[in-house]
Design an enzyme around this catalytic site. Sequence first.
Site, short mmCIF file in Angstrom:
data_model
loop_
_atom_site.label_atom_id
_atom_site.label_comp_id
_atom_site.label_asym_id
_atom_site.label_seq_id
_atom_site.Cartn_x
_atom_site.Cartn_y
_atom_site.Cartn_z
N SER A 151 7.52 3.11 3.63
CA SER A 151 7.99 2.02 4.49
C SER A 151 8.97 2.54 5.54
CB SER A 151 8.62 0.92 3.63
OG SER A 151 8.87 -0.23 4.39
N ASP A 304 8.00 -1.07 11.65
CA ASP A 304 8.33 0.15 10.90
C ASP A 304 7.05 0.96 10.66
OD1 ASP A 304 7.14 -1.47 8.99
OD2 ASP A 304 8.52 -0.93 7.39
N ASP A 306 4.85 1.64 8.31
CA ASP A 306 3.63 1.06 7.73
C ASP A 306 3.38 -0.36 8.22
OD1 ASP A 306 5.82 0.09 6.18
OD2 ASP A 306 4.48 -0.38 4.52
#
Length: 577
Positions: A151, A304, A306
Amino acid sequence: MISLDQEIQAKVNQWLGSEYDEATKTALKKLIDNNETTELTDSFYKDLEFGTGGLRGIMGVGSNRMNKYTIGKATQGLANYLKKQFPDQQIKVAVSYDSRNNSQIFGQLVADVFSANGILVYLFDELRPTPVLSFAIRHFGCQSGVMLTASHNPKEYNGYKAYWNDGCQLTAPHDENVIIEVNNIQNISEILFQSNPENIISVGPEIDEIYIQENKKLSIHPEAVQEQKDLKIVFSPIHGTGITIVPQLLKAWGFENVIIVDEQATPDGNFPTVIYPNPEEEDAMALAKKKGEEVDADLVLATDPDADRVGIAIKNNKGNFQLLNGNQIGSLLVYYVLSSKKEQNQLHNNPYVVKTIVTTNLQAEIANHFHVPYYETLTGFKYIGELMTKLGDSATYLVGGEESYGYLVGSLVRDKDAPNACAFLAEMTAYYKSKGKSLYQVLLDIYQEFGCYQEKLVSLTKKGKAGAEEIKSMMSNLRANLPKSLGNIAVVEVRDYENSVAIDMASGDKKVIDLPKSDVLQFITIDGDVISARPSGTEPKIKFYCSVKATLKDQSTYEELQKELSAKVDRMMADII
């Protein structure tokens, strides 16, 4: 001679055995030769576990690091569990990955292990966002799925998000049962690394178009988009997967003037322009905000790595670009969706809204105003997804999210979805612009109607074994010494989610909290302020959240009131940190 705890030394010796490949042993010997005691301890003192976001850690050798063997073991454990849960079935899983270093290699590794176990794997042939993986699980009728991503963590990290057949990350009892299966693997010889290519199906861009068209059907005000199709939107994927889907989704939605931040457009696991690729961080948003100023944008968006979180910048009443926090973004989305659905007479079929326990109560106020039930879940979007699956067709999920910049409008996936949120944030901007209002003015309208909320998050990073012990000690001390006041304001209630109890501080009466156990403490003051303390499930951090509220009588006094509330937050935080 290096000196290690006996148990840690035994693990190190095991990893130096013949079962492990030469690259792993060479890297481990280098740590030993360099006398890296702390690094060796942190790498082996425990095994990586599934937290609120799955498996996540620093890449490197060791049982507490992301590498071939920890990922292989997790995948074998998941495969073993799937075979027990779905006997006599052709099990299918979807596997995707983000732009992080080694993500594609790890994705192929995961596919190899699943395929070796006779499981059919839908493997994305290029990086894609987490929400597209969640969508693909349901689209292909899979029993499970895996996303390789850490992430928004720093570049040293990678991670492994495991999903169930509803497209939601693993929740109880599956998460705990998979851990049992993983821990039952005593030797790496039990991990089937040898791929069976016949069981691996390549997933190409055709899934993108399906995802995009299904999202487009959710549009609430397509006429406003058509009217404002030249809306100036700046977008940055912060070197991540957002570039593969967000511009295309916005174009399909009807927006014709999307400006990409070139410096951050290319996927790159080193994240060269930022320290933390996290839209919560001001530094990560700096280039997008600068581009917005240069082109006089209507909206600035950044996702971000992902692409499950999104941050935004908008112009305030002085014409300056201002970042909104996650609570403000989520509250705007909740207000836009509910007010628009009411206007169109579409608040039927048992609609509901979801927020987490550390997300602003402003969203609950908005839901109550529109007579729409709202639910609270523990932190972690998997709990929102779990609730969506539990309620199923008996109710209609409209919108929900977390203060940590994760949102979802509609029920196409069971995870936070930044491309979906980007489209709705753009549509919302277009809609209000067609009404002669900016998002900033709408936010002030919300504050004037429902109360002016001010929130702050303080994260303390405590790395390694020593850090984990310090965080545990901090929570224990808080439980042993419950504060009677914060910032000279009386605490009237304490909610201890670990012990599932809410305590009335005046009478001592206790009520049961009907949520799964979680290491969270909340303190509610006589003014209705809320301070929460929570160790992160995905990072070596302890987080303190504070939310306060006051009446905004006149919008001209907003900045002054904001300063007063900010000072109040700081006084309260000083008494707990």
